[in-house]
Design an enzyme around this catalytic site. Structure first.
Site, mmCIF file in Angstrom:
data_model
loop_
_atom_site.group_PDB
_atom_site.id
_atom_site.type_symbol
_atom_site.label_atom_id
_atom_site.label_comp_id
_atom_site.label_asym_id
_atom_site.label_seq_id
_atom_site.Cartn_x
_atom_site.Cartn_y
_atom_site.Cartn_z
ATOM 1 N N HIS A 1 -7.223 3.047 -5.449
ATOM 2 C CA HIS A 1 -6.454 2.036 -4.540
ATOM 3 C C HIS A 1 -5.773 1.279 -5.962
ATOM 4 C CE1 HIS A 1 -5.444 -1.745 -2.206
ATOM 5 N NE2 HIS A 1 -5.038 -0.761 -1.518
ATOM 6 N N HIS B 1 3.030 -3.762 -5.505
ATOM 7 C CA HIS B 1 2.515 -3.936 -4.003
ATOM 8 C C HIS B 1 3.630 -4.867 -3.092
ATOM 9 C CE1 HIS B 1 0.285 -5.864 -0.785
ATOM 10 N NE2 HIS B 1 -0.128 -4.639 -0.461
#
Length: 259
Positions: A24, A66
């Site tokens: 991740h 992100h």
């Protein structure tokens, strides 16, 4: 479970053979999320599936990052969408590592497969065009919280592009698992979900069975506790996304599930 997974692997992106370990954002190492350095570390640990996010710059370049803004993890500030790539070249994550273009990551990690979260509508067309231009159809799965956004990507790219359910699709699948006859969007390869949302459990045996019955894999994010990883594997989930790479690798090794 094996037979269900074999059906779900109709798309080459999912051709793994064991529960898929996803790094991740490349893993939680020294605050270097979504950097080439983080993905190199993950690769060195044996990971081949990476999760990342994409935003577009003011001049249309796809950045693997992100947040919509630079402030949380870099030495820069401002919205990525308001800045040209030339202004972002000197920005450093954790003051050390440069922001990568997603195109650079595809080239730098030719054997990696990428789970890509479309963070902005503006990234949709550039991402599909990049996958088409590089021929990376087997290496990219596109997801988004926005159901309509990922559905538009699927319509634009066609069945060569692997996609996952958005929030509405996951909610529909959860309802189906409880016996509520609501439609679930078709043409996707996976349901990518948290363990729970807003205090409501998402992943349990009924949810996994409902997904598998529709030929969908279940990938769960973001799981950092080894005990919870084991519980999810016992339920038959097909992939786990984690920040704690060594922990997930250890759990899979102990179960004989590390490839």
């Amino acid at each position: 479970m094996t037979d269900l997974r074999r059906g779900a692997r109709r798309h080459p992106y999912l051709d793994h053979g064991l529960p898929i370990p996803f790094a991740h954002r490349g893993g939680d190492a020294d605050g270097l999320e979504n950097t080439a350095a983080a993905f190199h570390r993950a690769r060195g640990l044996g990971f081949r599936y990476f999760e990342t996010d994409v935003h577009t710059t003011a001049d249309g370049r796809l950045v693997a990052f992100h947040d919509a803004t630079l402030d949380r993890v870099t030495d820069g500030s401002g919205r990525i969408s308001a800045l040209p790539w030339s202004a972002l070249r000197g920005v450093r994550v954790a003051g050390r590592e440069p922001l990568p273009l997603f195109e650079e990551l595809l080239e730098e990690f030719p054997d990696a497969r990428w789970n890509v979260d479309l963070k902005a509508e503006s990234a949709l067309v550039p991402l599909v065009e990049l996958v088409r231009r590089t021929g990376a159809w087997d290496r990219v799965c596109v997801g988004s919280f926005a159901e309509g956004r990922v559905a538009r990507a699927a319509r634009l790219a066609g069945p060569r592009l692997a996609t996952s359910l958005g929030v509405r699709g996951v909610a529909a699948l959860r309802l189906r698992s409880w016996g509520v006859p609501v439609p679930v969007r078709t043409g996707v390869v996976a349901a990518q979900v948290p363990v729970a949302q807003g205090g409501v459990p998402v992943v349990d045996g009924r949810f996994v069975r409902a997904a598998h019955a529709r030929g969908l894999q279940v990938h769960v994010w973001t799981v950092n506790d080894p005990a919870r990883m084991g519980e999810l594997l016992d339920l038959g989930v097909d992939g786990i996304m984690t920040d704690h790479l060594e922990a997930l690798r250890s759990v899979l090794v102990d179960r004989g599930l590390w490839s």
